[in-house]
Scaffold this motif. Structure first.
Motif, PDB file in Angstrom:
ATOM      1  N   LEU A 196       8.026  -5.334   4.192  1.00 20.09           N
ATOM      2  CA  LEU A 196       8.964  -4.277   4.538  1.00 20.09           C
ATOM      3  C   LEU A 196       8.508  -2.990   3.850  1.00 20.09           C
ATOM      4  CD1 LEU A 196      11.600  -3.687   6.094  1.00 20.09           C
ATOM      5  CD2 LEU A 196      12.830  -4.090   3.939  1.00 20.09           C
ATOM      6  N   LEU A 197       8.178  -1.996   4.644  1.00 19.92           N
ATOM      7  CA  LEU A 197       7.637  -0.734   4.144  1.00 19.92           C
ATOM      8  C   LEU A 197       8.686   0.360   4.247  1.00 19.92           C
ATOM      9  CD1 LEU A 197       5.164   1.042   3.239  1.00 19.92           C
ATOM     10  CD2 LEU A 197       4.723   1.371   5.698  1.00 19.92           C
ATOM     11  N   HIS A 198       9.197   0.801   3.101  1.00 19.31           N
ATOM     12  CA  HIS A 198      10.071   1.969   3.131  1.00 19.31           C
ATOM     13  C   HIS A 198       9.233   3.177   3.519  1.00 19.31           C
ATOM     14  CE1 HIS A 198      11.328   5.740   1.150  1.00 19.31           C
ATOM     15  NE2 HIS A 198      12.426   5.461   1.834  1.00 19.31           N
ATOM     16  N   SER A 199       9.708   3.939   4.501  1.00 19.97           N
ATOM     17  CA  SER A 199       8.992   5.141   4.920  1.00 19.97           C
ATOM     18  C   SER A 199       9.898   6.357   4.834  1.00 19.97           C
ATOM     19  CB  SER A 199       8.480   4.986   6.357  1.00 19.97           C
ATOM     20  OG  SER A 199       7.846   6.182   6.773  1.00 19.97           O
ATOM     21  N   THR A 254      -3.491  -6.583   7.569  1.00 19.85           N
ATOM     22  CA  THR A 254      -3.206  -7.726   6.696  1.00 19.85           C
ATOM     23  C   THR A 254      -1.792  -8.252   6.883  1.00 19.85           C
ATOM     24  OG1 THR A 254      -4.758  -6.913   5.025  1.00 19.85           O
ATOM     25  CG2 THR A 254      -3.108  -8.514   4.292  1.00 19.85           C
ATOM     26  N   PHE A 255      -0.815  -7.347   6.881  1.00 24.23           N
ATOM     27  CA  PHE A 255       0.587  -7.736   6.935  1.00 24.23           C
ATOM     28  C   PHE A 255       1.194  -7.514   8.314  1.00 24.23           C
ATOM     29  CE2 PHE A 255       0.079  -6.669   2.386  1.00 24.23           C
ATOM     30  CZ  PHE A 255       0.637  -7.798   1.808  1.00 24.23           C
ATOM     31  N   ARG A 256       2.262  -8.268   8.573  1.00 27.40           N
ATOM     32  CA  ARG A 256       3.157  -7.926   9.676  1.00 27.40           C
ATOM     33  C   ARG A 256       4.188  -6.972   9.096  1.00 27.40           C
ATOM     34  NH1 ARG A 256       6.320 -12.263  12.114  1.00 27.40           N
ATOM     35  NH2 ARG A 256       5.993 -13.460  10.220  1.00 27.40           N
ATOM     36  N   VAL A 257       4.043  -5.711   9.422  1.00 28.03           N
ATOM     37  CA  VAL A 257       4.816  -4.668   8.754  1.00 28.03           C
ATOM     38  C   VAL A 257       6.053  -4.300   9.570  1.00 28.03           C
ATOM     39  CG1 VAL A 257       4.755  -2.320   7.819  1.00 28.03           C
ATOM     40  CG2 VAL A 257       2.685  -3.747   7.753  1.00 28.03           C
ATOM     41  N   THR A 258       7.148  -4.100   8.875  1.00 35.07           N
ATOM     42  CA  THR A 258       8.333  -3.470   9.444  1.00 35.07           C
ATOM     43  C   THR A 258       8.626  -2.222   8.633  1.00 35.07           C
ATOM     44  OG1 THR A 258       9.298  -5.564  10.191  1.00 35.07           O
ATOM     45  CG2 THR A 258      10.800  -3.698   9.931  1.00 35.07           C
ATOM     46  N   VAL A 259       8.801  -1.110   9.304  1.00 35.39           N
ATOM     47  CA  VAL A 259       9.145   0.148   8.640  1.00 35.39           C
ATOM     48  C   VAL A 259      10.653   0.226   8.472  1.00 35.39           C
ATOM     49  CG1 VAL A 259       9.292   2.653   9.003  1.00 35.39           C
ATOM     50  CG2 VAL A 259       7.110   1.452   9.343  1.00 35.39           C
ATOM     51  N   LEU A 260      11.088   0.480   7.241  1.00 39.51           N
ATOM     52  CA  LEU A 260      12.497   0.704   6.931  1.00 39.51           C
ATOM     53  C   LEU A 260      12.707   2.200   6.744  1.00 39.51           C
ATOM     54  CD1 LEU A 260      15.304  -0.556   6.135  1.00 39.51           C
ATOM     55  CD2 LEU A 260      14.532  -0.293   3.762  1.00 39.51           C
ATOM     56  N   ALA A 318       3.741  -1.410  13.622  1.00 40.46           N
ATOM     57  CA  ALA A 318       4.848  -1.987  12.867  1.00 40.46           C
ATOM     58  C   ALA A 318       6.106  -2.011  13.714  1.00 40.46           C
ATOM     59  CB  ALA A 318       5.097  -1.175  11.591  1.00 40.46           C
ATOM     60  N   ASP A 319       7.026  -2.887  13.320  1.00 42.09           N
ATOM     61  CA  ASP A 319       8.374  -2.871  13.868  1.00 42.09           C
ATOM     62  C   ASP A 319       9.189  -1.832  13.102  1.00 42.09           C
ATOM     63  OD1 ASP A 319       7.831  -4.939  15.707  1.00 42.09           O
ATOM     64  OD2 ASP A 319       8.156  -6.437  14.133  1.00 42.09           O
ATOM     65  N   PHE A 320      10.425  -1.627  13.524  1.00 39.96           N
ATOM     66  CA  PHE A 320      11.261  -0.590  12.921  1.00 39.96           C
ATOM     67  C   PHE A 320      12.626  -1.157  12.568  1.00 39.96           C
ATOM     68  CE2 PHE A 320      14.219   3.052  13.212  1.00 39.96           C
ATOM     69  CZ  PHE A 320      13.602   3.928  12.325  1.00 39.96           C
ATOM     70  N   GLU A 336      10.263  11.229  14.988  1.00 36.51           N
ATOM     71  CA  GLU A 336       8.804  11.265  14.871  1.00 36.51           C
ATOM     72  C   GLU A 336       8.252   9.942  14.343  1.00 36.51           C
ATOM     73  OE1 GLU A 336       6.564  14.618  15.562  1.00 36.51           O
ATOM     74  OE2 GLU A 336       7.975  13.604  16.906  1.00 36.51           O
ATOM     75  N   GLN A 337       8.999   9.327  13.422  1.00 41.24           N
ATOM     76  CA  GLN A 337       8.584   8.012  12.937  1.00 41.24           C
ATOM     77  C   GLN A 337       8.563   6.989  14.071  1.00 41.24           C
ATOM     78  OE1 GLN A 337       8.049   6.463   9.283  1.00 41.24           O
ATOM     79  NE2 GLN A 337       6.896   5.671  11.015  1.00 41.24           N
ATOM     80  N   LEU A 338       9.598   6.997  14.868  1.00 42.48           N
ATOM     81  CA  LEU A 338       9.668   6.071  15.997  1.00 42.48           C
ATOM     82  C   LEU A 338       8.564   6.327  17.008  1.00 42.48           C
ATOM     83  CD1 LEU A 338      13.532   5.975  16.446  1.00 42.48           C
ATOM     84  CD2 LEU A 338      12.076   3.983  16.038  1.00 42.48           C
ATOM     85  N   ARG A 339       8.296   7.581  17.260  1.00 44.30           N
ATOM     86  CA  ARG A 339       7.230   7.914  18.218  1.00 44.30           C
ATOM     87  C   ARG A 339       5.880   7.392  17.732  1.00 44.30           C
ATOM     88  NH1 ARG A 339       3.679  12.156  19.142  1.00 44.30           N
ATOM     89  NH2 ARG A 339       4.573  13.558  17.582  1.00 44.30           N
ATOM     90  N   LEU A 340       5.599   7.568  16.456  1.00 45.52           N
ATOM     91  CA  LEU A 340       4.343   7.058  15.902  1.00 45.52           C
ATOM     92  C   LEU A 340       4.236   5.546  16.098  1.00 45.52           C
ATOM     93  CD1 LEU A 340       1.747   7.465  14.146  1.00 45.52           C
ATOM     94  CD2 LEU A 340       3.202   6.896  12.182  1.00 45.52           C
TER      95      LEU A 340
END
Length: 201
Positions: free
Chosen positions: A24-27, A43-49, A78-80, A67-71
């Motif tokens: 879980l990546l805080h952005s 490496t990871f299955r990332v989800t952006v928080l 990553a998931d969101f 903009e985060q969602l568009r990226l």
């Protein structure tokens, strides 16, 4: 004085950790997340928080989230995972520190709020790892961020990924990637108490 090399630690972990573990990546925003996702997604299955109650203006908050969602739509890296917009949580956290210098105790409390929330959310949703994009900024204190990460890792039982994403030209790379994707790049953290905000008055 010897400074801990958080970037080297991260690279070692990326070589050793089994691929596909969940992180879980805080952005804080799309531009900052570009370089971090580039480093982690293989490496990871990332989800952006997206948890940023420090952004005082609601329209600014929505623009950065868009903009985060568009990226993420464009890259598929990553998931969101969204959070409610609750600026009062930030104001409550920094109460009494409004006049502190930029990069001081107020910012430390803000880091703690967001990293603590990320750790708690990671625990609640079964993520094995968590970290934050904040260290990609040359204005953020990587030692503080990693100290807080380890504290909340111990509290919630989720592994913190040590990081200093600005290293090896990480910040410059984030600027380059943001330009490639045409992302809106803000010039302040979003907090009404920031030096940038004061300079406009």
């Amino acid at each position: 004085m010897n400074r801990e090399n958080f970037h080297k630690k991260m690279l070692q972990i990326l070589e050793e950790v089994p691929k596909g573990e969940r992180l879980l990546l805080h952005s804080c925003c799309g531009p900052c997340s570009t370089r971090c996702l580039e480093a982690l997604a293989d490496t990871f299955r990332v989800t952006v928080l997206y948890y940023n109650p420090n952004i005082t203006d609601g329209a600014e908050y929505a623009k950065r989230k868009s903009e985060q969602l568009r990226l993420l739509r464009e890259t598929g890296q990553a998931d969101f995972l969204d959070c409610d917009y609750l600026p009062q949580e930030f104001f409550d956290t920094v109460q009494g520190l409004e006049a502190e210098r930029e990069g001081g105790a107020r910012c430390y409390r803000c880091y703690a709020l967001r990293i603590g929330k990320t750790a708690r959310t990671a625990k609640e949703n079964g993520y094995g790892w968590f970290c934050s994009t904040l260290s990609v900024s040359p204005h953020k204190n990587a030692a503080w961020l990693n100290q807080l990460g380890e504290r909340y890792a111990a509290e919630y039982g989720v592994r913190w990924l040590p990081n200093d994403f600005k290293k090896q030209n990480g910040y410059l790379r984030s600027v380059e990637l943001a330009k490639q994707h045409g992302l809106y790049r803000q010039n302040y953290c979003g907090c009404i108490f920031s030096d940038w905000t004061r300079s406009q008055n």
